[in-house]
Design a protein around this motif. Structure first.
Motif, PDB file in Angstrom:
ATOM      1  N   ILE A  66      83.521  41.721 122.728  1.00  0.00           N
ATOM      2  CA  ILE A  66      83.350  42.213 124.103  1.00  0.00           C
ATOM      3  C   ILE A  66      81.946  42.804 124.267  1.00  0.00           C
ATOM      4  CG2 ILE A  66      85.816  42.721 124.439  1.00  0.00           C
ATOM      5  CD1 ILE A  66      83.441  45.613 124.131  1.00  0.00           C
ATOM      6  N   MET A  67      81.479  42.888 125.522  1.00  0.00           N
ATOM      7  CA  MET A  67      80.189  43.493 125.834  1.00  0.00           C
ATOM      8  C   MET A  67      80.370  44.491 126.978  1.00  0.00           C
ATOM      9  SD  MET A  67      76.636  41.600 126.964  1.00  0.00           S
ATOM     10  CE  MET A  67      76.055  40.969 125.394  1.00  0.00           C
ATOM     11  N   VAL A  68      79.846  45.690 126.800  1.00  0.00           N
ATOM     12  CA  VAL A  68      79.976  46.734 127.821  1.00  0.00           C
ATOM     13  C   VAL A  68      79.169  46.355 129.059  1.00  0.00           C
ATOM     14  CG1 VAL A  68      79.436  49.150 128.376  1.00  0.00           C
ATOM     15  CG2 VAL A  68      80.380  48.552 126.123  1.00  0.00           C
ATOM     16  N   ASN A  69      79.811  46.444 130.229  1.00  0.00           N
ATOM     17  CA  ASN A  69      79.044  46.175 131.455  1.00  0.00           C
ATOM     18  C   ASN A  69      79.003  47.384 132.393  1.00  0.00           C
ATOM     19  OD1 ASN A  69      81.637  46.088 132.433  1.00  0.00           O
ATOM     20  ND2 ASN A  69      81.603  43.920 132.981  1.00  0.00           N
ATOM     21  N   HIS A  70      79.643  48.485 131.979  1.00  0.00           N
ATOM     22  CA  HIS A  70      79.643  49.675 132.838  1.00  0.00           C
ATOM     23  C   HIS A  70      80.252  50.833 132.046  1.00  0.00           C
ATOM     24  CE1 HIS A  70      80.161  52.217 136.334  1.00  0.00           C
ATOM     25  NE2 HIS A  70      81.472  52.221 136.214  1.00  0.00           N
ATOM     26  N   VAL A  71      79.654  52.011 132.142  1.00  0.00           N
ATOM     27  CA  VAL A  71      80.325  53.206 131.608  1.00  0.00           C
ATOM     28  C   VAL A  71      80.608  54.093 132.815  1.00  0.00           C
ATOM     29  CG1 VAL A  71      80.177  55.204 130.059  1.00  0.00           C
ATOM     30  CG2 VAL A  71      79.096  53.033 129.398  1.00  0.00           C
ATOM     31  N   ASP A  72      81.890  54.353 133.089  1.00  0.00           N
ATOM     32  CA  ASP A  72      82.215  55.065 134.335  1.00  0.00           C
ATOM     33  C   ASP A  72      81.930  56.565 134.223  1.00  0.00           C
ATOM     34  OD1 ASP A  72      84.429  56.379 133.231  1.00  0.00           O
ATOM     35  OD2 ASP A  72      85.870  54.905 133.984  1.00  0.00           O
ATOM     36  N   LYS A  73      82.130  57.285 135.330  1.00  0.00           N
ATOM     37  CA  LYS A  73      81.704  58.689 135.371  1.00  0.00           C
ATOM     38  C   LYS A  73      82.484  59.580 134.404  1.00  0.00           C
ATOM     39  CE  LYS A  73      84.294  60.184 139.528  1.00  0.00           C
ATOM     40  NZ  LYS A  73      85.394  59.217 139.437  1.00  0.00           N
ATOM     41  N   ASN A  74      83.647  59.104 133.953  1.00  0.00           N
ATOM     42  CA  ASN A  74      84.434  59.874 132.987  1.00  0.00           C
ATOM     43  C   ASN A  74      84.212  59.429 131.536  1.00  0.00           C
ATOM     44  OD1 ASN A  74      85.699  61.515 134.991  1.00  0.00           O
ATOM     45  ND2 ASN A  74      86.934  59.725 135.537  1.00  0.00           N
ATOM     46  N   GLY A  75      83.260  58.516 131.357  1.00  0.00           N
ATOM     47  CA  GLY A  75      82.902  58.122 129.996  1.00  0.00           C
ATOM     48  C   GLY A  75      83.683  56.950 129.430  1.00  0.00           C
ATOM     49  N   PHE A  76      84.489  56.297 130.264  1.00  0.00           N
ATOM     50  CA  PHE A  76      85.215  55.116 129.784  1.00  0.00           C
ATOM     51  C   PHE A  76      84.333  53.877 129.938  1.00  0.00           C
ATOM     52  CE2 PHE A  76      88.627  58.029 131.042  1.00  0.00           C
ATOM     53  CZ  PHE A  76      89.362  58.060 129.857  1.00  0.00           C
ATOM     54  N   ALA A  77      84.272  53.075 128.900  1.00  0.00           N
ATOM     55  CA  ALA A  77      83.451  51.864 128.946  1.00  0.00           C
ATOM     56  C   ALA A  77      84.272  50.706 129.501  1.00  0.00           C
ATOM     57  CB  ALA A  77      82.946  51.518 127.546  1.00  0.00           C
ATOM     58  N   ARG A  78      83.703  49.982 130.430  1.00  0.00           N
ATOM     59  CA  ARG A  78      84.328  48.757 130.949  1.00  0.00           C
ATOM     60  C   ARG A  78      83.586  47.595 130.317  1.00  0.00           C
ATOM     61  NH1 ARG A  78      87.710  50.738 135.060  1.00  0.00           N
ATOM     62  NH2 ARG A  78      87.694  52.983 134.700  1.00  0.00           N
TER      63      ARG A  78
END
Ligand code: CO
Ligand code: ZN
Length: 328
Positions: A66-78
Motif C-alpha cells: 500500500i502507499m499512503v495518500n493522505h494523513v488525516d487530522k487525527n493522524g490516521f493514514a489513508r
C-alpha cells in the motif's frame, strides 16, 4: 529451502521498492552465476552458461502493498493499493513501512458492515494523533507484516506470490551444474502493478524462450464449485491465462520431461490473471513463452499457502529441463 523461503517472505519490498529483496537475492546467487546485472528498472539478471539457446526464467521479486495518500487530522493514514490488494483480507492486518514503522489496518467493522472502499472505510493506525507527529507521510510505502509459518508439507507466508518463485529460481541456479543453454535467471520488478520489470528485462535479454515462474490460485478449498488446482499435486503447466497462451510446443516439451522423470504436474487453464510471460512474449519480434505455476491458496492475502513438495518438484523439473537440449 525452508530457511531461504522464510528469509525471502519476511523481507519487505512492494512494487517499485525492491531494493531490500534484491540485496537478499544477490547475496544468495552471487557465487553461482557467470554474470550478474541490474537494469534501469531494478531487475536482477543472472546468467549461467553461454552460447546456446537463450532461455529467460522470470520470477517477480516485488509484492503487493500500500502507499499512503493522505494523513488525516487525527493522524490516521489513508492509502492507495500497490497491486491487487483485496480489501476483505485487510481488516486487522499489520503493515510495515519501509522506514520500519508498523501499523494496523482498521475499519468500523463493529458499527456497520464494511463497504470496504479505499480511504473511506479503511485506514492505517500508526499510533499518531495528528499529521505533525505521524511517522509516515504521503508517498510512504508499506507491505503486509506476517511471519513465515512451517506446517510441515504446507508452508504459509506473506508474499509467497512470488517469493516462492524467487526461491525456486535461486535453488535451480544452485543445482544446475551444466547446461547447453544460455540461461538468464531474472528476478523482475513491478509485476504486481502490470509486469513492468519483465517488459524491460525481456527486451534487454532478448530470449529465444521465456518461462515465467509464479503462483497460481489453488481452488481445493471449501465452498468452491470447481476443484481443478490442488496443493501437493505438482506444479501446473498453464495453457492460458488472461495475458498469454502457453506455446503448445513448449508445453509438450515440459510434459515429456515431467513424465520421463516421473515429476507430478497439473494442467491449468485460467480465465483471469497474467504473469511475466505476458510481457516476455511481446518483446522484439516475439518469444514463445509459458508459465510454470506453483499452486497457492489465499493468493494476495497476507497468508499465502503453498505445498513444499510442489516447490521441490518445480526445482527438480527446471533442473532436468535445463540440463538438456530443448527442441521446439
Ligand atoms: Co500476484
Ligand atoms: Zn505473482
Amino acid at each position: 529451502m525452508k530457511p531461504l523461503i522464510k528469509k525471502l517472505t519476511e523481507t519487505f519490498s512492494p512494487s517499485g521498492y525492491e531494493n531490500a529483496i534484491r540485496e537478499v537475492i544477490m547475496d544468495e546467487i552471487k557465487d553461482f552465476a557467470d554474470e550478474i546485472k541490474i537494469d534501469a528498472l531494478g531487475n536482477l539478471i543472472a546468467r549461467k552458461g553461454s552460447g546456446g539457446k537463450k532461455i529467460m526464467l522470470a520470477a517477480h521479486m516485488d509484492e503487493i502493498g500500500i502507499m499512503v495518500n493522505h494523513v488525516d487530522k487525527n493522524g490516521f493514514a489513508r492509502f492507495a493499493s500497490l497491486g491487487g490488494v483485496f480489501p476483505q483480507t485487510l481488516v486487522g492486518s499489520r503493515v510495515r513501512f519501509m522506514n520500519g514503522t508498523p501499523g494496523v489496518i482498521g475499519a468500523h467493522y463493529l458499527k456497520r458492515p464494511i463497504k470496504l472502499i479505499w480511504n473511506k472505510d479503511m485506514f492505517i493506525d500508526i499510533g499518531a494523533t495528528s499529521p505533525k507527529n505521524s511517522p509516515v507521510q504521503i508517498g510512504d510505502v508499506a507491505a503486509f507484516d506476517r511471519p513465515f509459518v512451517d506446517l510441515g508439507d504446507r508452508i504459509i507466508g506473506k508474499s509467497m506470490d512470488d517469493r516462492i518463485g524467487v526461491a525456486v529460481l535461486i535453488e535451480t541456479l544452485r543445482k544446475l551444474k551444466d547446461t547447453p543453454h544460455e540461461v538468464y535467471f531474472v528476478f523482475t520488478t513491478q509485476e504486481e502493478v502490470g509486469v513492468r520489470g519483465a517488459i524491460t528485462s525481456a527486451y534487454g535479454v532478448n530470449p529465444d524462450i521465456g518461462i515465467a515462474i509464479d503462483v497460481t490460485g489453488a481452488d481445493d478449498i471449501p465452498e468452491m464449485d470447481t476443484k481443478t488446482i490442488f496443493l501437493g499435486k505438482g506444479p501446473t503447466f498453464k495453457f492460458k491465462d488472461a495475458g498469454s497462451i502457453g506455446d503448445p510446443r513448449l508445453i509438450k516439451h515440459f510434459i515429456k520431461v515431467a513424465e520421463k522423470d516421473k515429476i507430478p504436474y497439473q494442467r491449468e487453464v485460467a480465465n483471469m490473471g497474467g504473469t511475466d510471460a505476458r510481457a516476455i512474449q511481446l518483446t522484439h519480434a516475439g518469444v514463445p513463452v509459458m508459465t510454470l505455476s506453483i499452486p497457492c491458496r489465499y493468493v494476495h492475502s497476507p497468508s499465502e499457502m503453498v505445498d513444499y513438495k510442489d516447490v521441490q518438484n518445480t526445482v527438480k523439473l527446471l533442473v532436468k529441463l535445463l540440463e538438456k537440449n530443448i527442441e521446439i
